[in-house]
Design a protein around this motif. Sequence first.
Motif, PDB file in Angstrom:
ATOM      1  N   ASN A  20       0.836  -1.215   0.000  1.00  0.00           N
ATOM      2  CA  ASN A  20       0.000   0.000   0.000  1.00  0.00           C
ATOM      3  C   ASN A  20       0.868   1.261   0.000  1.00  0.00           C
ATOM      4  OD1 ASN A  20       0.662  -0.962   2.669  1.00  0.00           O
ATOM      5  ND2 ASN A  20      -0.538   0.715   3.480  1.00  0.00           N
ATOM      6  N   MET A  21       2.151   1.100   0.301  1.00  0.00           N
ATOM      7  CA  MET A  21       3.056   2.258   0.358  1.00  0.00           C
ATOM      8  C   MET A  21       3.786   2.502  -0.972  1.00  0.00           C
ATOM      9  SD  MET A  21       2.618   3.233   3.407  1.00  0.00           S
ATOM     10  CE  MET A  21       3.954   4.418   3.636  1.00  0.00           C
ATOM     11  N   LEU A  22       3.477   1.684  -1.973  1.00  0.00           N
ATOM     12  CA  LEU A  22       4.178   1.856  -3.260  1.00  0.00           C
ATOM     13  C   LEU A  22       4.018   3.292  -3.756  1.00  0.00           C
ATOM     14  CD1 LEU A  22       3.396  -1.423  -5.248  1.00  0.00           C
ATOM     15  CD2 LEU A  22       5.536  -0.761  -4.121  1.00  0.00           C
ATOM     16  N   GLY A  23       5.050   3.767  -4.402  1.00  0.00           N
ATOM     17  CA  GLY A  23       5.057   5.171  -4.854  1.00  0.00           C
ATOM     18  C   GLY A  23       6.032   5.945  -3.997  1.00  0.00           C
ATOM     19  N   ARG A  25       7.468   4.181  -1.135  1.00  0.00           N
ATOM     20  CA  ARG A  25       8.304   3.179  -0.454  1.00  0.00           C
ATOM     21  C   ARG A  25       9.521   2.832  -1.327  1.00  0.00           C
ATOM     22  NH1 ARG A  25       7.014  -3.276  -0.013  1.00  0.00           N
ATOM     23  NH2 ARG A  25       8.795  -3.784   1.290  1.00  0.00           N
ATOM     24  N   GLU A  26      10.701   3.168  -0.859  1.00  0.00           N
ATOM     25  CA  GLU A  26      11.950   2.812  -1.550  1.00  0.00           C
ATOM     26  C   GLU A  26      11.779   2.781  -3.082  1.00  0.00           C
ATOM     27  OE1 GLU A  26      14.466  -0.193   0.931  1.00  0.00           O
ATOM     28  OE2 GLU A  26      12.371  -0.795   1.210  1.00  0.00           O
ATOM     29  N   PRO A  27      11.469   3.920  -3.684  1.00  0.00           N
ATOM     30  CA  PRO A  27      11.175   3.927  -5.128  1.00  0.00           C
ATOM     31  C   PRO A  27      12.325   3.438  -5.997  1.00  0.00           C
ATOM     32  CG  PRO A  27      11.281   6.168  -4.243  1.00  0.00           C
ATOM     33  CD  PRO A  27      11.316   5.241  -3.077  1.00  0.00           C
ATOM     34  N   GLU A  28      13.561   3.539  -5.462  1.00  0.00           N
ATOM     35  CA  GLU A  28      14.710   3.040  -6.241  1.00  0.00           C
ATOM     36  C   GLU A  28      14.661   1.514  -6.365  1.00  0.00           C
ATOM     37  OE1 GLU A  28      14.664   4.385  -3.267  1.00  0.00           O
ATOM     38  OE2 GLU A  28      15.802   3.111  -1.904  1.00  0.00           O
ATOM     39  N   ILE A  29      13.911   0.862  -5.472  1.00  0.00           N
ATOM     40  CA  ILE A  29      13.761  -0.605  -5.543  1.00  0.00           C
ATOM     41  C   ILE A  29      12.419  -0.991  -6.160  1.00  0.00           C
ATOM     42  CG2 ILE A  29      13.540  -2.742  -4.170  1.00  0.00           C
ATOM     43  CD1 ILE A  29      15.435  -1.493  -2.120  1.00  0.00           C
ATOM     44  N   TYR A  30      11.362  -0.280  -5.729  1.00  0.00           N
ATOM     45  CA  TYR A  30      10.012  -0.723  -6.102  1.00  0.00           C
ATOM     46  C   TYR A  30       9.346   0.129  -7.178  1.00  0.00           C
ATOM     47  CZ  TYR A  30      10.635  -3.642  -1.993  1.00  0.00           C
ATOM     48  OH  TYR A  30      11.125  -4.562  -1.089  1.00  0.00           O
ATOM     49  N   GLY A  31      10.019   1.196  -7.606  1.00  0.00           N
ATOM     50  CA  GLY A  31       9.442   2.030  -8.657  1.00  0.00           C
ATOM     51  C   GLY A  31       8.569   3.136  -8.109  1.00  0.00           C
ATOM     52  N   SER A  32       8.055   3.957  -9.006  1.00  0.00           N
ATOM     53  CA  SER A  32       7.317   5.153  -8.579  1.00  0.00           C
ATOM     54  C   SER A  32       5.799   5.006  -8.706  1.00  0.00           C
ATOM     55  CB  SER A  32       7.792   6.368  -9.382  1.00  0.00           C
ATOM     56  OG  SER A  32       7.617   6.088 -10.755  1.00  0.00           O
ATOM     57  N   THR A  34       2.081   4.035  -7.877  1.00  0.00           N
ATOM     58  CA  THR A  34       1.342   3.714  -6.650  1.00  0.00           C
ATOM     59  C   THR A  34       0.547   2.426  -6.881  1.00  0.00           C
ATOM     60  OG1 THR A  34      -0.637   4.917  -7.303  1.00  0.00           O
ATOM     61  CG2 THR A  34       1.082   6.176  -6.139  1.00  0.00           C
ATOM     62  N   LEU A  35       0.091   1.836  -5.773  1.00  0.00           N
ATOM     63  CA  LEU A  35      -0.704   0.612  -5.904  1.00  0.00           C
ATOM     64  C   LEU A  35      -2.004   0.905  -6.651  1.00  0.00           C
ATOM     65  CD1 LEU A  35      -0.522  -2.362  -5.170  1.00  0.00           C
ATOM     66  CD2 LEU A  35      -1.925  -1.881  -3.169  1.00  0.00           C
ATOM     67  N   ALA A  36      -2.581   2.070  -6.394  1.00  0.00           N
ATOM     68  CA  ALA A  36      -3.833   2.438  -7.076  1.00  0.00           C
ATOM     69  C   ALA A  36      -3.602   2.524  -8.583  1.00  0.00           C
ATOM     70  CB  ALA A  36      -4.358   3.758  -6.529  1.00  0.00           C
ATOM     71  N   GLU A  37      -2.464   3.075  -8.976  1.00  0.00           N
ATOM     72  CA  GLU A  37      -2.155   3.175 -10.425  1.00  0.00           C
ATOM     73  C   GLU A  37      -1.978   1.789 -11.038  1.00  0.00           C
ATOM     74  OE1 GLU A  37       0.094   7.534 -10.252  1.00  0.00           O
ATOM     75  OE2 GLU A  37       1.294   5.700 -10.165  1.00  0.00           O
ATOM     76  N   ILE A  38      -1.276   0.924 -10.318  1.00  0.00           N
ATOM     77  CA  ILE A  38      -1.066  -0.444 -10.822  1.00  0.00           C
ATOM     78  C   ILE A  38      -2.409  -1.156 -10.970  1.00  0.00           C
ATOM     79  CG2 ILE A  38      -0.128  -2.714 -10.198  1.00  0.00           C
ATOM     80  CD1 ILE A  38       2.263  -1.203  -8.910  1.00  0.00           C
ATOM     81  N   ASP A  39      -3.238  -1.080  -9.921  1.00  0.00           N
ATOM     82  CA  ASP A  39      -4.536  -1.771  -9.957  1.00  0.00           C
ATOM     83  C   ASP A  39      -5.443  -1.201 -11.044  1.00  0.00           C
ATOM     84  OD1 ASP A  39      -3.881  -3.544  -7.964  1.00  0.00           O
ATOM     85  OD2 ASP A  39      -4.873  -2.414  -6.356  1.00  0.00           O
ATOM     86  N   PRO A  83       3.125 -11.727  -2.510  1.00  0.00           N
ATOM     87  CA  PRO A  83       2.991 -11.911  -1.063  1.00  0.00           C
ATOM     88  C   PRO A  83       3.885 -10.974  -0.249  1.00  0.00           C
ATOM     89  CG  PRO A  83       3.566 -13.997  -2.221  1.00  0.00           C
ATOM     90  CD  PRO A  83       3.826 -12.862  -3.159  1.00  0.00           C
ATOM     91  N   ALA A  84       4.711 -10.171  -0.948  1.00  0.00           N
ATOM     92  CA  ALA A  84       5.633  -9.226  -0.295  1.00  0.00           C
ATOM     93  C   ALA A  84       6.479  -9.969   0.742  1.00  0.00           C
ATOM     94  CB  ALA A  84       4.864  -8.030   0.266  1.00  0.00           C
ATOM     95  N   ALA A  85       6.651  -9.424   1.933  1.00  0.00           N
ATOM     96  CA  ALA A  85       7.549 -10.070   2.899  1.00  0.00           C
ATOM     97  C   ALA A  85       7.056 -11.453   3.330  1.00  0.00           C
ATOM     98  CB  ALA A  85       7.731  -9.176   4.120  1.00  0.00           C
ATOM     99  N   TYR A  86       5.735 -11.701   3.200  1.00  0.00           N
ATOM    100  CA  TYR A  86       5.222 -13.038   3.550  1.00  0.00           C
ATOM    101  C   TYR A  86       5.752 -14.121   2.611  1.00  0.00           C
ATOM    102  CZ  TYR A  86       1.974 -10.855   6.824  1.00  0.00           C
ATOM    103  OH  TYR A  86       1.434 -10.155   7.858  1.00  0.00           O
TER     104      TYR A  86
END
Length: 151
Positions: A20-23, A25-32, A34-39, A83-86
């Motif tokens: 839920n923190m995408l955008g 959260r560590e954008p150099e690793i996960y990109g810019s 957001t989860l809403a944009e992806i969905d 599953p992220a960290a799970y």
Amino acid sequence: MTAGLYPVRNILILHGPNLNMLGSREPEIYGSATLAEIDRNLAHLAEQDGVNLTAFQSNAEGELIDRIQKAATDGVDFIIINPAAYTHTSIALRDALAAARLPFIEVHLSNIFARESFRRESYFSDLALGVISGLGAQGYELALRYALAMR
Ligand code: DQA
């Protein structure tokens, strides 16, 4: 599984903790993105193909398990899960997917094999139809296109 032989009508996208923190959260690793944009992008692609798509994010293991248990009985045909960290910890989430007996693709935004050693282990990969790791948000899109092409 062969294209044209599998009825994919209802696809469930599951996002694990902190996604839920995408955008931000560590954008150099996960990109810019957001989860809403992806969905939104995934929903648009599915709609064009006349397929129902539901997306669900939770930071709680039990909620993700409950959603998978529900998927087994509410007409979901295919799951795309990050599953992220799970990924690296949850036997319970793995067991839920095994019990659901639904085909799924495991997606990671980052390349989990090119990071800390604890990220190289996944409780999901041997059950998954396939794994996409390291292609950023496009990984979800590729997984969805695969599911759509299977019909
Ligand atoms: C992740 C990789 C995991 O190791 C991490 O805990 C995440 C996201 C990914 O998408 O790259 O939260 O699944």
